[in-house]
Design a protein around this motif. Sequence first.
Motif, PDB file in Angstrom:
ATOM      1  N   ALA A 149     -24.381  85.385  34.524  1.00 58.60           N
ATOM      2  CA  ALA A 149     -23.018  85.034  34.822  1.00 58.60           C
ATOM      3  C   ALA A 149     -22.417  84.312  34.063  1.00 58.60           C
ATOM      4  O   ALA A 149     -21.112  84.443  33.556  1.00 58.60           O
ATOM      5  CB  ALA A 149     -22.821  84.637  36.296  1.00 58.60           C
ATOM      6  N   VAL A 150     -22.928  83.112  33.296  1.00 57.70           N
ATOM      7  CA  VAL A 150     -22.404  82.247  32.630  1.00 57.70           C
ATOM      8  C   VAL A 150     -23.030  82.402  31.212  1.00 57.70           C
ATOM      9  O   VAL A 150     -23.488  81.160  30.419  1.00 57.70           O
ATOM     10  CB  VAL A 150     -22.648  80.581  33.044  1.00 57.70           C
ATOM     11  CG1 VAL A 150     -21.508  80.479  34.342  1.00 57.70           C
ATOM     12  CG2 VAL A 150     -23.989  80.188  33.219  1.00 57.70           C
ATOM     13  N   ALA A 151     -23.134  83.656  30.657  1.00 56.18           N
ATOM     14  CA  ALA A 151     -24.106  84.000  29.436  1.00 56.18           C
ATOM     15  C   ALA A 151     -24.292  83.109  28.450  1.00 56.18           C
ATOM     16  O   ALA A 151     -25.468  82.654  28.122  1.00 56.18           O
ATOM     17  CB  ALA A 151     -23.590  85.420  29.118  1.00 56.18           C
ATOM     18  N   PRO A 152     -23.413  82.570  27.831  1.00 54.23           N
ATOM     19  CA  PRO A 152     -23.693  82.043  26.675  1.00 54.23           C
ATOM     20  C   PRO A 152     -24.339  80.435  26.979  1.00 54.23           C
ATOM     21  O   PRO A 152     -25.213  79.839  26.063  1.00 54.23           O
ATOM     22  CB  PRO A 152     -22.501  81.663  25.642  1.00 54.23           C
ATOM     23  CG  PRO A 152     -21.387  81.821  26.687  1.00 54.23           C
ATOM     24  CD  PRO A 152     -21.917  82.691  27.541  1.00 54.23           C
ATOM     25  N   ILE A 153     -23.928  79.990  28.013  1.00 49.80           N
ATOM     26  CA  ILE A 153     -24.338  78.801  28.673  1.00 49.80           C
ATOM     27  C   ILE A 153     -25.776  79.003  29.390  1.00 49.80           C
ATOM     28  O   ILE A 153     -25.925  79.906  30.246  1.00 49.80           O
ATOM     29  CB  ILE A 153     -23.386  77.976  29.721  1.00 49.80           C
ATOM     30  CG1 ILE A 153     -22.031  77.740  28.834  1.00 49.80           C
ATOM     31  CG2 ILE A 153     -23.867  76.773  30.161  1.00 49.80           C
ATOM     32  CD1 ILE A 153     -20.829  77.342  29.579  1.00 49.80           C
ATOM     33  N   GLN A 154     -26.840  77.916  29.049  1.00 51.01           N
ATOM     34  CA  GLN A 154     -28.084  78.347  29.823  1.00 51.01           C
ATOM     35  C   GLN A 154     -28.180  77.187  30.712  1.00 51.01           C
ATOM     36  O   GLN A 154     -28.175  76.123  30.534  1.00 51.01           O
ATOM     37  CB  GLN A 154     -29.162  78.152  28.667  1.00 51.01           C
ATOM     38  CG  GLN A 154     -30.482  78.638  29.317  1.00 51.01           C
ATOM     39  CD  GLN A 154     -30.382  79.983  29.221  1.00 51.01           C
ATOM     40  OE1 GLN A 154     -29.965  80.678  30.061  1.00 51.01           O
ATOM     41  NE2 GLN A 154     -30.869  80.897  28.405  1.00 51.01           N
ATOM     42  N   VAL A 155     -28.367  77.447  31.984  1.00 55.72           N
ATOM     43  CA  VAL A 155     -28.579  76.654  33.243  1.00 55.72           C
ATOM     44  C   VAL A 155     -30.140  76.634  33.484  1.00 55.72           C
ATOM     45  O   VAL A 155     -30.814  77.503  33.420  1.00 55.72           O
ATOM     46  CB  VAL A 155     -27.959  77.135  34.570  1.00 55.72           C
ATOM     47  CG1 VAL A 155     -28.751  76.545  35.642  1.00 55.72           C
ATOM     48  CG2 VAL A 155     -26.564  77.635  34.268  1.00 55.72           C
ATOM     49  N   SER A 156     -30.686  75.407  33.191  1.00 55.17           N
ATOM     50  CA  SER A 156     -32.022  74.999  33.289  1.00 55.17           C
ATOM     51  C   SER A 156     -32.614  75.156  34.863  1.00 55.17           C
ATOM     52  O   SER A 156     -33.753  75.887  34.743  1.00 55.17           O
ATOM     53  CB  SER A 156     -32.297  73.620  33.040  1.00 55.17           C
ATOM     54  OG  SER A 156     -31.872  73.041  31.753  1.00 55.17           O
ATOM     55  N   ALA A 157     -31.961  74.966  35.569  1.00 58.49           N
ATOM     56  CA  ALA A 157     -32.418  75.036  37.213  1.00 58.49           C
ATOM     57  C   ALA A 157     -31.436  75.238  38.226  1.00 58.49           C
ATOM     58  O   ALA A 157     -30.362  74.459  37.876  1.00 58.49           O
ATOM     59  CB  ALA A 157     -33.376  74.057  37.368  1.00 58.49           C
ATOM     60  N   VAL A 158     -31.735  75.835  39.257  1.00 63.75           N
ATOM     61  CA  VAL A 158     -31.028  75.589  40.293  1.00 63.75           C
ATOM     62  C   VAL A 158     -31.374  74.774  41.459  1.00 63.75           C
ATOM     63  O   VAL A 158     -32.790  75.222  41.726  1.00 63.75           O
ATOM     64  CB  VAL A 158     -30.682  77.347  41.153  1.00 63.75           C
ATOM     65  CG1 VAL A 158     -29.966  77.092  42.367  1.00 63.75           C
ATOM     66  CG2 VAL A 158     -29.899  78.028  40.046  1.00 63.75           C
ATOM     67  N   LEU A 159     -30.928  73.702  41.853  1.00 66.25           N
ATOM     68  CA  LEU A 159     -31.441  72.721  42.812  1.00 66.25           C
ATOM     69  C   LEU A 159     -30.972  72.810  44.031  1.00 66.25           C
ATOM     70  O   LEU A 159     -29.747  72.943  44.170  1.00 66.25           O
ATOM     71  CB  LEU A 159     -31.414  71.401  42.104  1.00 66.25           C
ATOM     72  CG  LEU A 159     -31.641  71.162  40.658  1.00 66.25           C
ATOM     73  CD1 LEU A 159     -31.502  69.832  40.339  1.00 66.25           C
ATOM     74  CD2 LEU A 159     -33.295  71.260  40.487  1.00 66.25           C
ATOM     75  N   PHE A 160     -31.716  72.663  45.054  1.00 64.04           N
ATOM     76  CA  PHE A 160     -31.325  72.849  46.422  1.00 64.04           C
ATOM     77  C   PHE A 160     -30.865  71.457  47.013  1.00 64.04           C
ATOM     78  O   PHE A 160     -31.770  70.471  46.930  1.00 64.04           O
ATOM     79  CB  PHE A 160     -32.047  73.637  47.237  1.00 64.04           C
ATOM     80  CG  PHE A 160     -32.148  74.777  47.243  1.00 64.04           C
ATOM     81  CD1 PHE A 160     -30.994  75.785  46.948  1.00 64.04           C
ATOM     82  CD2 PHE A 160     -33.264  75.498  46.888  1.00 64.04           C
ATOM     83  CE1 PHE A 160     -31.246  77.317  46.908  1.00 64.04           C
ATOM     84  CE2 PHE A 160     -33.281  76.986  46.447  1.00 64.04           C
ATOM     85  CZ  PHE A 160     -32.255  77.526  46.460  1.00 64.04           C
ATOM     86  N   LYS A 161     -29.591  70.836  47.331  1.00 62.53           N
ATOM     87  CA  LYS A 161     -29.499  69.815  48.310  1.00 62.53           C
ATOM     88  C   LYS A 161     -29.780  69.800  49.415  1.00 62.53           C
ATOM     89  O   LYS A 161     -30.059  68.926  50.112  1.00 62.53           O
ATOM     90  CB  LYS A 161     -28.090  69.219  47.778  1.00 62.53           C
ATOM     91  CG  LYS A 161     -27.748  68.958  46.316  1.00 62.53           C
ATOM     92  CD  LYS A 161     -26.306  68.396  46.277  1.00 62.53           C
ATOM     93  CE  LYS A 161     -25.972  67.048  46.864  1.00 62.53           C
ATOM     94  NZ  LYS A 161     -24.859  66.700  46.652  1.00 62.53           N
ATOM     95  N   GLU A 162     -29.296  71.105  50.062  1.00 61.91           N
ATOM     96  CA  GLU A 162     -29.683  71.198  51.430  1.00 61.91           C
ATOM     97  C   GLU A 162     -29.771  72.882  51.682  1.00 61.91           C
ATOM     98  O   GLU A 162     -29.200  73.669  51.085  1.00 61.91           O
ATOM     99  CB  GLU A 162     -28.344  70.683  52.103  1.00 61.91           C
ATOM    100  CG  GLU A 162     -28.440  70.781  53.744  1.00 61.91           C
ATOM    101  CD  GLU A 162     -27.302  70.476  54.613  1.00 61.91           C
ATOM    102  OE1 GLU A 162     -27.150  70.527  55.599  1.00 61.91           O
ATOM    103  OE2 GLU A 162     -26.274  69.621  53.879  1.00 61.91           O
ATOM    104  N   VAL A 163     -30.737  73.104  52.602  1.00 60.29           N
ATOM    105  CA  VAL A 163     -30.890  74.629  53.063  1.00 60.29           C
ATOM    106  C   VAL A 163     -31.111  74.367  54.519  1.00 60.29           C
ATOM    107  O   VAL A 163     -32.097  73.822  55.181  1.00 60.29           O
ATOM    108  CB  VAL A 163     -32.294  75.081  52.245  1.00 60.29           C
ATOM    109  CG1 VAL A 163     -32.463  76.569  52.885  1.00 60.29           C
ATOM    110  CG2 VAL A 163     -32.006  74.941  50.936  1.00 60.29           C
ATOM    111  N   VAL A 164     -30.259  75.072  55.312  1.00 57.26           N
ATOM    112  CA  VAL A 164     -30.388  75.134  56.490  1.00 57.26           C
ATOM    113  C   VAL A 164     -30.241  76.617  57.149  1.00 57.26           C
ATOM    114  O   VAL A 164     -29.286  77.079  56.916  1.00 57.26           O
ATOM    115  CB  VAL A 164     -29.222  74.280  57.412  1.00 57.26           C
ATOM    116  CG1 VAL A 164     -29.271  74.332  58.775  1.00 57.26           C
ATOM    117  CG2 VAL A 164     -29.311  72.903  56.718  1.00 57.26           C
TER     118      VAL A 164
END
Length: 166
Positions: A149-164
């Motif tokens: 979705a944010v193609a030229p930018i690279q996201v290193s990781a998706v981090l979860f703060k909360e999962v309920v």
Amino acid sequence: MAENEAEGGAAAEGAEAAAPKSKFKLILIVVGVLVVLGGGAATWFLFFRHGDDEHHAEAAPPPKPPAFVEVPDMMVNLAGAPGERVQYLKLKIVLELKEEKQIEAIKPSMPRVTDIFQTYVRELRSSDLNGSAGIFRLKEELTKRVNAAVAPIQVSAVLFKEVVLQ
């Protein structure tokens, strides 16, 4: 003729007795040489080789701390069979970026990121999220989708703060 055989037999016994002693000495010499060479190699790796690595490590600049962007909280109902109890999933997600300057570049794309996350998560069943393996698969899938979705930018990781899961 009997004397010749007796002399030959005695000479053969002497040669056989000398052969194991010489083989034993040869083995001891070879083992000794290998021990000395191994000790020298170990000394070189432990004492002399280490100094080069430390010198290069000091020359490298310190790594930049990662930057974090919060995604708006999401609460979605999960897919289920008709007649089953409706289950909800609440997520608080943070994106990890490599540099601080990428934060401003990714903010205009946040509605797209939220939409991609919600459309994917709505198709999940509660059984898809069971255990740490399910959460890990969700994290990997969301990372892949946000990078698309944010193609030229690279996201290193998706981090979860909360999962309920309710």
